[in-house]
Design a protein around this motif. Structure first.
Motif, short mmCIF file in Angstrom:
data_model
loop_
_atom_site.label_atom_id
_atom_site.label_comp_id
_atom_site.label_asym_id
_atom_site.label_seq_id
_atom_site.Cartn_x
_atom_site.Cartn_y
_atom_site.Cartn_z
N TYR A 373 0.85 -1.19 0.00
CA TYR A 373 0.00 0.00 0.00
C TYR A 373 0.89 1.24 0.00
CZ TYR A 373 -3.94 -3.00 1.20
OH TYR A 373 -4.91 -3.98 1.18
N ASN A 392 -4.58 9.21 -0.12
CA ASN A 392 -4.86 8.71 -1.47
C ASN A 392 -6.11 9.35 -2.06
OD1 ASN A 392 -2.60 7.16 -1.35
ND2 ASN A 392 -3.63 5.18 -1.36
N ASP A 418 -13.03 -0.40 -0.24
CA ASP A 418 -12.45 -0.06 -1.54
C ASP A 418 -11.31 0.96 -1.43
OD1 ASP A 418 -13.88 2.20 -0.84
OD2 ASP A 418 -14.97 2.38 -2.73
N PHE A 419 -10.65 1.02 -0.26
CA PHE A 419 -9.54 1.97 -0.16
C PHE A 419 -8.45 1.56 -1.15
CE2 PHE A 419 -5.67 3.87 1.44
CZ PHE A 419 -6.09 5.14 1.82
N PRO A 420 -7.99 2.46 -2.01
CA PRO A 420 -7.02 2.09 -3.05
C PRO A 420 -5.64 1.82 -2.47
CG PRO A 420 -7.44 4.45 -3.11
CD PRO A 420 -8.40 3.88 -2.10
N ASN A 421 -4.93 0.87 -3.08
CA ASN A 421 -3.59 0.53 -2.58
C ASN A 421 -2.50 1.45 -3.13
OD1 ASN A 421 -3.39 -0.38 -5.19
ND2 ASN A 421 -3.06 -2.53 -4.66
N LYS A 422 -2.92 2.46 -3.90
CA LYS A 422 -1.98 3.48 -4.37
C LYS A 422 -2.78 4.71 -4.75
CE LYS A 422 -2.06 1.63 -9.08
NZ LYS A 422 -1.23 1.06 -10.18
N LEU A 424 -4.69 7.40 -6.82
CA LEU A 424 -5.37 7.32 -8.11
C LEU A 424 -5.56 8.73 -8.67
CD1 LEU A 424 -8.14 4.69 -7.24
CD2 LEU A 424 -5.90 4.29 -8.30
N ARG A 426 -7.86 10.83 -9.80
CA ARG A 426 -9.30 11.04 -9.84
C ARG A 426 -9.65 12.20 -8.92
NH1 ARG A 426 -11.59 5.76 -6.44
NH2 ARG A 426 -10.82 6.45 -4.40
N SER A 433 -14.05 4.95 3.18
CA SER A 433 -13.35 3.94 2.40
C SER A 433 -12.33 3.24 3.30
CB SER A 433 -12.65 4.60 1.21
OG SER A 433 -12.04 3.65 0.39
#
Length: 595
Positions: A373, A392, A418-422, A424, A426, A433
């Motif tokens: 992460y 993030n 759905d927390f992003p691992n990098k 994004l 957007r 999240s």
């Protein structure tokens, strides 16, 4: 049954830990504390203000325990707003229900109480507790939490002659509600008004910078003796450089792990961090000596008032402390100095911690990483017209229903896995999240700080190995510089602006665990998330069920029963027959002991 349970609980709340050695029938003893949280008026910087006290003390009393003790803390909320107490660094094994954050607990309403019960399983060291909601720590409410070694486990240094606790932190003469209002209006908190040491303002080392009449802290010592000095940065957002005039600080432990012992003349202590030093009183006592905590990584010429000064007083001292303070680090043009100091703090791999096996017996450097992460921070930004801080690109919205409570009752839509691992590319957003982490995974977390201020990051429920720091952007090639042998394990690490810090975490503790900045302004503005860690083969052994006195809120508010001030302890006893039986046995043991 309930009345007898409450009566026994009250008895043991009064007896507290002092009688625990007499209670020899329980496998793991119990320590009992009452914490009454209220407002008092104090003038730590010479200006009367409202502060948060514990049992009418500021800072609060020490919670003193021993490895594997069961700690029962009855928290009474005498504030005019909701309260939760949290215990950073205490891992709450299998028991995130006791962690004291909105993602794990419903709040304690004003004029109510709630009883925490948790075991300090396989832990030792120096920690602190504090109120976790709405910037309340900026007004106080904090106190030290010590976990001692069991007698059968030797400490890796000679038994000190005494224990000294020093709580340092930046301080505002505005209380936490005023600071909240400033942030809500989109403003920065600005420069603190000073630094407190054990709740007191600076010794008047300079008549221009320090006005008359400020009460300061004096630490009494005897010549020739060596003391364990436990230092905690409980402040709002400022890293502080700690030093004692003419004395070496021999680093011995940080946040539950013994370190390679080395001497420092000064050490940077970041927000939320705790250290133990061995300090020998080897000076000639011609005068008292300064104890200093001064602001770091700021314009020090403008921040001169943000300096805490206490006095180290030898019992044979011949006079007061005089003259200039010991110099702070002179590294304004040397960015490598703080990084190198941080890298020099290493784990004592041959020492035993809470268990008899050496700390270095867990070979973290040879374990395959299951997921990485990269968690990126940037300066606060406007989202929907409101100033927010992000991880993030997501500014966390406080949970209405605690995560595992929502799971237990199958409440949908309270959070997203759905927390992003990098980071994004957007639009920045407000969301709940959460990281969908894998039980028994071994993860790599890179905190990438693209903000303009040094930050501290904390993970509840765990200690992690701090394997690397550096300036610039982290890349996969950065792994070649990781310390894979004796990196320090701790629960709070610094991340310098324009730099990264890498940690490795073994996910063996099921529950919902907070990841946050310890900088209170950024945390309040949304810079946090949670890891939800569930054992898919859960059989009741890897995660406890909700306690008998669980509070309900949010989507489950309809399950709440109006409490009275005795229900909390009684419901613990009703829901825990082992604790009830233990109290009965210990009660009769006490009668036998005193007869």
């Amino acid at each position: 049954m309930a009345l007898l349970g409450v009566s026994l609980f009250s008895l043991f709340s009064l007896l507290h830990i002092a009688l625990i050695p007499r209670l020899c029938f329980a496998a793991d003893p119990y320590a009992f504390y009452d914490l009454h949280v209220s407002y008092i008026t104090a003038s730590p910087l010479g200006v009367p203000q409202q502060v948060i006290a514990i049992n009418e003390k500021f800072p609060g009393p020490v919670i003193n325990s021993t490895t594997n003790y069961n700690v029962v803390v009855n928290v009474w909320n005498d504030l005019d707003e909701d309260l939760l107490m949290t215990w950073p660094g205490i891992q709450m094994r299998r028991n995130s229900w006791q962690d004291g954050l909105l993602g794990t607990n419903c709040p304690i309403h004003p004029k109510r109480n709630w009883t925490y019960q948790f075991q300090v399983k396989d832990q030792i060291g120096s920690f602190f507790y504090f109120p976790s909601l709405n910037l309340q720590r900026a007004s106080g409410g904090f106190g030290p939490f010590i976990i001692n070694n069991r007698d059968i486990i030797a400490i890796p240094f000679a038994e000190p002659d005494g224990d000294i606790i020093i709580m340092i932190g930046d301080w505002y003469t505005r209380n936490h509600t005023a600071l909240r209002s400033a942030l809500d209006a989109g403003n920065d908190l600005g420069m603190p008004d000073g630094v407190l040491i054990n709740g007191k303002g600076p010794y008047q080392y300079n008549t221009t910078l320090v006005p008359d009449g400020i009460q300061y802290e004096t630490i009494q010592v005897d010549p020739g003796k060596t003391y364990r000095v436990r230092v905690h940065n409980v402040g709002v957002s400022t890293c502080l450089n700690f030093r004692i005039q003419n004395h070496f600080l021999t680093l011995a432990e940080t946040e539950g792990f013994y370190t390679v012992q080395q001497n420092f003349t000064d050490l940077d202590i970041h927000v939320g961090q705790s250290y133990s030093f061995l300090v020998t009183m080897d000076q000639n006592a011609s005068s008292d000596y300064y104890i200093v905590a001064s602001a770091r990584f700021v314009n020090e010429s403008l921040w001169q008032r943000v300096t805490g000064v206490a006095v180290l007083h030898y019992s044979n001292s011949k006079g007061p402390a005089t003259g200039p303070l010991p110099d702070p680090p002179n590294d304004i043009y040397d960015k490598s100095r703080p990084i190198n100091q941080a890298l020099s703090i290493r784990q004592n791999v041959s020492a035993s911690g809470a268990r008899p096996n050496p700390q270095g017996s867990f070979h973290y450097g040879s374990i395959n990483v299951t997921e990485t992460y990269v968690i990126k921070t940037v300066p606060p930004v406007l989202i929907n017209g409101t100033l927010r801080a992000t991880l993030n690109g997501i500014s966390f919205v406080k949970p209405a229903t605690p995560i595992r409570l929502a799971d237990k009752y199958k409440v949908k839509g309270e959070y997203k896995l759905d927390f992003p691992n990098k980071p994004l590319n957007r639009t920045l957003r407000l969301d709940r999240s959460v990281i969908n982490a894998t039980y028994k995974g071994f993860i790599e977390v890179i905190f990438q700080n693209n903000d303009t201020v040094v930050q501290s990051f904390h993970i509840d429920g765990y200690s992690f190995f701090v394997v690397g720091f550096d300036f610039g952007e982290w890349t996969e090639d950065s792994r070649s510089r990781y310390n894979k042998w004796d990196a320090i394990a701790r629960s709070t690490t610094q991340v310098f602006p324009g730099a990264w810090t890498a940690v490795l975490v073994s996910l063996d503790n099921a529950g919902a665990w907070n990841i946050r900045t310890e900088n209170l302004d950024r945390w309040y503005l949304g810079q946090e998330t949670y890891m939800r860690i569930v054992n898919p083969e859960e059989n009741g052994e890897t995660e406890f069920t909700a306690p008998g006195n669980v509070l309900y809120c949010g989507a489950l508010q309809h399950l709440s029963k109006e409490p009275n001030t005795t229900n909390s302890a009684a419901s613990i006893l009703r829901g825990n027959s082992k604790l009830y039986f233990t109290l009965l046995v210990e009660f009769f043991a006490l009668i036998y002991t005193f007869c």
